[in-house]
Enzyme design. Structure first.
Site, PDB file in Angstrom:
ATOM      1  N   PRO A  85       0.831  -1.209   0.000  1.00 52.29           N
ATOM      2  CA  PRO A  85       0.000   0.000   0.000  1.00 52.29           C
ATOM      3  C   PRO A  85       0.862   1.255   0.000  1.00 52.29           C
ATOM      4  O   PRO A  85       1.816   1.371   0.773  1.00 52.29           O
ATOM      5  CB  PRO A  85      -0.798  -0.131   1.295  1.00 52.29           C
ATOM      6  CG  PRO A  85      -0.925  -1.606   1.489  1.00 52.29           C
ATOM      7  CD  PRO A  85       0.393  -2.175   1.014  1.00 52.29           C
ATOM      8  N   CYS A  86       0.515   2.181  -0.894  1.00 48.73           N
ATOM      9  CA  CYS A  86       1.423   3.298  -1.151  1.00 48.73           C
ATOM     10  C   CYS A  86       0.808   4.657  -0.855  1.00 48.73           C
ATOM     11  O   CYS A  86       1.413   5.681  -1.149  1.00 48.73           O
ATOM     12  CB  CYS A  86       1.855   3.271  -2.614  1.00 48.73           C
ATOM     13  SG  CYS A  86       0.468   3.324  -3.785  1.00 48.73           S
ATOM     14  N   GLN A  87      -0.382   4.709  -0.253  1.00 47.69           N
ATOM     15  CA  GLN A  87      -1.025   6.002  -0.058  1.00 47.69           C
ATOM     16  C   GLN A  87      -0.155   6.952   0.758  1.00 47.69           C
ATOM     17  O   GLN A  87      -0.149   8.152   0.539  1.00 47.69           O
ATOM     18  CB  GLN A  87      -2.389   5.827   0.614  1.00 47.69           C
ATOM     19  CG  GLN A  87      -3.466   5.277  -0.299  1.00 47.69           C
ATOM     20  CD  GLN A  87      -3.389   3.763  -0.447  1.00 47.69           C
ATOM     21  OE1 GLN A  87      -2.499   3.115   0.098  1.00 47.69           O
ATOM     22  NE2 GLN A  87      -4.317   3.188  -1.194  1.00 47.69           N
TER      23      GLN A  87
END
Length: 351
Positions: A85-87
């Site tokens: 996850p890169c948010q």
């Protein structure tokens, strides 16, 4: 190893399955996946029923358990792939890279090293947002992979998805390492795809019979009037001068909101706000509406029949589509990995 050999892969942080779809298109058999979100799991399993999917928090799932349940010895797995996850690394969340964001999901990047230590795969593929390249966690990951025998110091760079046949501008960080040799990250000479190529032949929403394309829009009359006045084929709210919503007149930056895509160019980056014209240049080139969820998925290079769950509503489906990896981008790199593994057979290293 021959070209006919089936290569096995695992997809960590599977989401709705964009990474798995790209791996399959490149000839990999994806034998396992890990995903926590129920709606994403439903979507993934509907499209990839042959893959064993663990619906779990990857931080609570032991890699050794997965390896043993899949019946794999250490070193037998051909490819470990994932997109943590890169948010927390996104340019918007980090104020265009000027300020770091303390997001617990950022530490999930190190799961790639933990799973690599257990499986000892022949190759590793990781994709993420470009901002990760400037984060200290990337250095920690590189160090961990180097210690495991994967030369990772110069094995990653930022690429643009449109170079690989994806009909949108989308910059991604790609890391590819192998136990035996180097797999270069090259810019493939695919024909550049346009918005017209991807969605030009679709019928109007409401007329297709496609649950993803026919979802109705709900806009106020004022907003519908504003959209109708924006010039076709690439027009912007700036073309309206003072005839804009009052809130837009006060905006400094974000000039693409309420903008139209252009038929004969790539789409902008498809994000989780892709169904909302207030989130970016997400208006249809000529119809007075935002792009549909099906159009967003096609611009992400998903197959036209790819199924997405709507149990969480339109916004939840848009989140899945916008956060997914474009399958064609994955396919291009997976083909390079496959060619390398076909030419460089590596024996299993343990039990």
């Amino acid at each position: 190893m021959t070209a006919a050999t089936t290569l096995r892969a695992i997809d960590l942080f599977s989401g709705p399955g964009g990474l798995t779809q790209g791996l399959k298109q490149a000839g990999f058999a994806v034998v396992g996946g890990v995903e926590q979100e129920p709606i994403a799991c439903e979507t993934y399993s509907r499209n990839h029923p042959e893959t064993r999917l663990w619906q779990d928090d990857i931080r609570e799932l032991e890699p050794s358990q997965v390896r043993e349940e899949l019946g794999l010895k250490r070193g037998e797995l051909d490819l470990l792939a994932g997109c943590p996850p890169c948010q927390g690394f996104s340019s918007l969340r980090t104020r265009n890279g000027k300020q770091a964001v303390d997001d617990g999901r950022n530490d999930l990047v190190m799961q790639m090293a933990s799973w690599a230590a257990e499986f000892q795969p022949k190759a590793i593929l990781m994709e993420n947002v470009p901002a990760l390249a400037r984060d200290y966690r990337m250095e920690l990951l590189v160090q961990a992979l180097e210690e495991l025998g994967y030369p990772a110091r110069s094995a990653y760079r930022v690429v643009d998805a449109q170079v690989y046949g994806v009909p949108q501008r989308r910059r991604r960080l790609v890391l590819i390492v192998a136990r035996n040799g180097v797999i270069p990250i090259t810019d493939f000479s695919y024909r550049r795809q346009t918005v017209r190529d991807a969605i030009g032949d679709l019928p109007h929403p409401g007329e297709s019979g496609d649950h993803l394309h026919d979802l109705p829009e709900r806009r106020s009359r004022k907003v519908r009037e504003i959209i109708a006045r924006i010039p076709k084929d690439g027009g912007s709210r700036r073309d309206l001068g003072d005839d804009q919503l009052e809130c837009h007149k006060r905006l400094d930056g974000f000039y693409d909101i309420y903008g139209r895509m252009a038929w004969d160019g790539p789409a902008p980056t498809i994000t989780s706000g892709c169904s909302n014209p207030s989130k970016g240049r997400f208006l249809h080139p000529e119809q007075d509406r935002a792009i549909s969820l099906r159009e967003a998925a096609l611009l992400q290079s998903f197959p036209s029949t790819y199924w997405f769950s709507l149990k969480g509503g339109k916004e939840a489906a848009a989140l899945m589509i916008g956060n997914a990896l474009p399958p064609k981008l994955v396919e291009a790199h997976a083909r390079a990995i496959r060619a390398h593994l076909d030419e460089n057979s590596v024996p299993a290293s343990g039990t």
